[in-house]
Design a protein around this motif. Sequence first.
Motif, PDB file in Angstrom:
ATOM      1  N   PRO A  84     -61.190  52.161  62.922  1.00 40.28           N
ATOM      2  CA  PRO A  84     -60.172  52.856  62.696  1.00 40.28           C
ATOM      3  C   PRO A  84     -59.839  53.945  63.985  1.00 40.28           C
ATOM      4  O   PRO A  84     -58.517  53.948  64.356  1.00 40.28           O
ATOM      5  CB  PRO A  84     -60.168  53.593  61.332  1.00 40.28           C
ATOM      6  N   ASP A  85     -61.027  54.664  64.359  1.00 47.31           N
ATOM      7  CA  ASP A  85     -60.717  55.505  65.415  1.00 47.31           C
ATOM      8  C   ASP A  85     -60.218  54.812  66.695  1.00 47.31           C
ATOM      9  O   ASP A  85     -59.451  55.190  67.630  1.00 47.31           O
ATOM     10  CB  ASP A  85     -61.898  56.317  65.524  1.00 47.31           C
ATOM     11  N   LEU A  86     -60.894  53.647  66.866  1.00 48.85           N
ATOM     12  CA  LEU A  86     -60.786  52.895  68.100  1.00 48.85           C
ATOM     13  C   LEU A  86     -59.338  52.533  68.307  1.00 48.85           C
ATOM     14  O   LEU A  86     -58.904  52.438  69.365  1.00 48.85           O
ATOM     15  CB  LEU A  86     -61.897  52.077  68.453  1.00 48.85           C
ATOM     16  N   ILE A  87     -58.808  52.034  67.113  1.00 47.54           N
ATOM     17  CA  ILE A  87     -57.559  51.410  67.064  1.00 47.54           C
ATOM     18  C   ILE A  87     -56.585  52.530  67.207  1.00 47.54           C
ATOM     19  O   ILE A  87     -55.602  52.346  68.208  1.00 47.54           O
ATOM     20  CB  ILE A  87     -57.229  50.626  65.597  1.00 47.54           C
ATOM     21  N   ARG A  88     -56.700  53.635  66.813  1.00 53.44           N
ATOM     22  CA  ARG A  88     -55.796  54.844  66.967  1.00 53.44           C
ATOM     23  C   ARG A  88     -56.078  55.230  68.410  1.00 53.44           C
ATOM     24  O   ARG A  88     -54.761  55.469  69.025  1.00 53.44           O
ATOM     25  CB  ARG A  88     -56.265  55.907  65.879  1.00 53.44           C
ATOM     26  N   ALA A  89     -57.020  55.193  69.174  1.00 58.35           N
ATOM     27  CA  ALA A  89     -57.187  55.680  70.346  1.00 58.35           C
ATOM     28  C   ALA A  89     -56.353  54.553  71.234  1.00 58.35           C
ATOM     29  O   ALA A  89     -55.774  54.931  72.172  1.00 58.35           O
ATOM     30  CB  ALA A  89     -58.519  55.643  70.757  1.00 58.35           C
ATOM     31  N   VAL A  91     -53.862  52.807  70.345  1.00 63.19           N
ATOM     32  CA  VAL A  91     -52.245  53.016  70.218  1.00 63.19           C
ATOM     33  C   VAL A  91     -51.817  54.224  71.041  1.00 63.19           C
ATOM     34  O   VAL A  91     -50.935  54.180  71.349  1.00 63.19           O
ATOM     35  CB  VAL A  91     -52.118  53.089  68.720  1.00 63.19           C
ATOM     36  N   ASP A  92     -52.725  55.287  70.900  1.00 63.79           N
ATOM     37  CA  ASP A  92     -52.358  56.511  71.362  1.00 63.79           C
ATOM     38  C   ASP A  92     -52.287  56.364  72.922  1.00 63.79           C
ATOM     39  O   ASP A  92     -51.546  57.094  73.562  1.00 63.79           O
ATOM     40  CB  ASP A  92     -53.374  57.705  71.222  1.00 63.79           C
ATOM     41  N   ALA A  93     -53.136  55.561  73.370  1.00 59.05           N
ATOM     42  CA  ALA A  93     -52.939  55.407  74.870  1.00 59.05           C
ATOM     43  C   ALA A  93     -51.879  54.355  75.416  1.00 59.05           C
ATOM     44  O   ALA A  93     -51.306  54.200  76.538  1.00 59.05           O
ATOM     45  CB  ALA A  93     -54.344  54.837  75.307  1.00 59.05           C
ATOM     46  N   GLY A  94     -51.171  53.825  74.559  1.00 58.43           N
ATOM     47  CA  GLY A  94     -49.727  53.087  74.754  1.00 58.43           C
ATOM     48  C   GLY A  94     -50.355  51.505  75.086  1.00 58.43           C
ATOM     49  O   GLY A  94     -49.464  50.972  75.704  1.00 58.43           O
ATOM     50  N   VAL A  95     -51.430  50.970  74.840  1.00 58.69           N
ATOM     51  CA  VAL A  95     -51.810  49.667  75.060  1.00 58.69           C
ATOM     52  C   VAL A  95     -51.897  48.845  74.085  1.00 58.69           C
ATOM     53  O   VAL A  95     -52.505  49.413  73.123  1.00 58.69           O
ATOM     54  CB  VAL A  95     -52.987  49.747  76.030  1.00 58.69           C
ATOM     55  N   PRO A  96     -51.562  47.751  74.046  1.00 60.95           N
ATOM     56  CA  PRO A  96     -52.087  46.787  73.277  1.00 60.95           C
ATOM     57  C   PRO A  96     -53.436  46.634  73.082  1.00 60.95           C
ATOM     58  O   PRO A  96     -54.258  46.693  73.700  1.00 60.95           O
ATOM     59  CB  PRO A  96     -51.433  45.201  73.664  1.00 60.95           C
ATOM     60  N   VAL A  97     -53.766  46.511  71.686  1.00 59.92           N
ATOM     61  CA  VAL A  97     -55.037  46.357  71.119  1.00 59.92           C
ATOM     62  C   VAL A  97     -55.516  44.871  70.455  1.00 59.92           C
ATOM     63  O   VAL A  97     -54.789  44.524  69.590  1.00 59.92           O
ATOM     64  CB  VAL A  97     -55.399  47.480  70.035  1.00 59.92           C
ATOM     65  N   PHE A  98     -56.499  44.483  70.662  1.00 62.01           N
ATOM     66  CA  PHE A  98     -57.202  43.440  70.080  1.00 62.01           C
ATOM     67  C   PHE A  98     -58.368  44.173  69.080  1.00 62.01           C
ATOM     68  O   PHE A  98     -59.271  44.731  69.627  1.00 62.01           O
ATOM     69  CB  PHE A  98     -57.753  42.396  70.629  1.00 62.01           C
ATOM     70  N   CYS A  99     -58.542  43.821  67.954  1.00 62.23           N
ATOM     71  CA  CYS A  99     -59.619  44.136  66.985  1.00 62.23           C
ATOM     72  C   CYS A  99     -60.269  43.268  66.236  1.00 62.23           C
ATOM     73  O   CYS A  99     -59.280  42.606  65.318  1.00 62.23           O
ATOM     74  CB  CYS A  99     -59.056  45.264  66.296  1.00 62.23           C
ATOM     75  N   GLU A 100     -61.355  42.966  66.285  1.00 59.16           N
ATOM     76  CA  GLU A 100     -62.099  42.008  65.418  1.00 59.16           C
ATOM     77  C   GLU A 100     -61.896  42.681  63.938  1.00 59.16           C
ATOM     78  O   GLU A 100     -61.842  43.856  63.771  1.00 59.16           O
ATOM     79  CB  GLU A 100     -63.666  42.310  65.492  1.00 59.16           C
ATOM     80  N   LYS A 101     -61.866  41.556  63.072  1.00 57.30           N
ATOM     81  CA  LYS A 101     -61.799  42.019  61.698  1.00 57.30           C
ATOM     82  C   LYS A 101     -63.018  42.731  61.118  1.00 57.30           C
ATOM     83  O   LYS A 101     -64.166  42.230  61.731  1.00 57.30           O
ATOM     84  CB  LYS A 101     -61.403  40.550  60.961  1.00 57.30           C
ATOM     85  N   PRO A 102     -62.972  43.419  60.254  1.00 55.64           N
ATOM     86  CA  PRO A 102     -61.596  44.111  59.552  1.00 55.64           C
ATOM     87  C   PRO A 102     -61.054  45.234  60.295  1.00 55.64           C
ATOM     88  O   PRO A 102     -61.642  45.932  61.093  1.00 55.64           O
ATOM     89  CB  PRO A 102     -62.148  44.304  58.159  1.00 55.64           C
ATOM     90  N   VAL A 103     -59.910  45.705  59.689  1.00 55.20           N
ATOM     91  CA  VAL A 103     -59.477  46.942  60.240  1.00 55.20           C
ATOM     92  C   VAL A 103     -60.275  48.342  59.828  1.00 55.20           C
ATOM     93  O   VAL A 103     -60.625  48.967  60.690  1.00 55.20           O
ATOM     94  CB  VAL A 103     -57.919  47.102  59.564  1.00 55.20           C
ATOM     95  N   ALA A 104     -60.828  48.049  58.536  1.00 52.44           N
ATOM     96  CA  ALA A 104     -61.792  49.237  58.295  1.00 52.44           C
ATOM     97  C   ALA A 104     -62.797  48.470  57.381  1.00 52.44           C
ATOM     98  O   ALA A 104     -62.797  47.364  56.791  1.00 52.44           O
ATOM     99  CB  ALA A 104     -61.120  50.468  57.665  1.00 52.44           C
ATOM    100  N   LEU A 105     -63.796  49.425  56.793  1.00 51.78           N
ATOM    101  CA  LEU A 105     -64.623  48.791  55.895  1.00 51.78           C
ATOM    102  C   LEU A 105     -64.206  48.389  54.664  1.00 51.78           C
ATOM    103  O   LEU A 105     -64.590  47.542  54.122  1.00 51.78           O
ATOM    104  CB  LEU A 105     -65.656  50.076  55.814  1.00 51.78           C
ATOM    105  N   ASP A 106     -63.084  48.979  54.056  1.00 49.97           N
ATOM    106  CA  ASP A 106     -62.411  48.466  53.042  1.00 49.97           C
ATOM    107  C   ASP A 106     -60.959  49.128  52.959  1.00 49.97           C
ATOM    108  O   ASP A 106     -60.497  49.186  54.131  1.00 49.97           O
ATOM    109  CB  ASP A 106     -62.963  49.132  51.457  1.00 49.97           C
TER     110      ASP A 106
END
Length: 340
Positions: A84-89, A91-106
């Motif tokens: 969650p924190d890395l996704i937000r970071a 997005v705040d930096a204005g760059v596309p993000v790839f994130c391994e599943k899941p978005v969060a623990l639940d």
Amino acid sequence: MRTLRLGLAGVGRIGVLHAGNLAALSGHPRLRGCEISLLITDPDEARGRQVAESLDAEFVPSVAKLLDRGIDGLVIAAGTPTHPDLIRAGVDAGVPVFCEKPVALDVTAALPVVDYVRERHGTVQMGHQRRFDAGYLEARRRLEAGELGWIHSFSAVTGDMVPPPVDFLATSGGLFRDCSVHDFDILRWLTGRSIVEVYARGSNNGDPGIGRAGDIDTGLVLVTLDDGTVGTVAATRYNGAGHDVRLELRGSLSSVTVGLDGRAAVRSAEADFAMPGQPPYRTFAERFAAAYQAEMLAFAELVLGRRDNPCPPEDSVAASQAADAAQLSLLTGAPVKVGP
């Protein structure tokens, strides 16, 4: 020649796989004149530097410094609690993000992250690599072309050859969230249908430590889709024949099986039929090697603005909702409705 600067956070098991695939993208014909500059960070500096050196990449001490370097895209392969924190970071930096599943623990923790991304018009591609596997793509083509007719039932299986360390299982969220979530996602993606109810059962006949960690080593889920279609999703940590990932779609006109190739971890009991006898896949990385490569290529194309997002976070959360419901069903012994 344009340089595409991609940052990678986390070089554990899946991070090392992504790092190698990203580094290999330079000169790919679909990137048309782009070379990849890879920057890597990991809390374990020694490990991070070692991986970076092996790939002629640059090590950066932290995610914050990674983002300060003006990267074009961020790949998150760190532990789930950091997502969650890395996704937000990113997005705040204005760059596309790839994130391994899941978005969060639940799902409860994931929904505010999805809202955050949407409100800020961020771009986040989630890591569900089966969407890039040739077999699943062909099954989807046949289904959409009407070759199968209407689907009356399905069977999906995900079987690890050997279980991962118990320490990992204790933090994985459980078998359904760790393994079956991929089946839930691919069923939704293939059929275009939502999962509306699950009924789960499980067992522990292997390492007692898995049970003590609060998990099961084998599970089965009866799945109902929103058009009434029913099927099963099975998972195990003890498929000694090899790493086994298959999906059978049975239709009114025809059927198709994904994963039934020369390295499938199954053998026929019929005397007049011999299954191809090549060595079976031993790990998920072997089974989906080409899909993982295609997934990173798709992210690079997304960063360049040359394709739509192949797996937005809303899709990943929907699969996680089914996994959460399966876990609840396992605990309660009753069917559980899956919310919208």
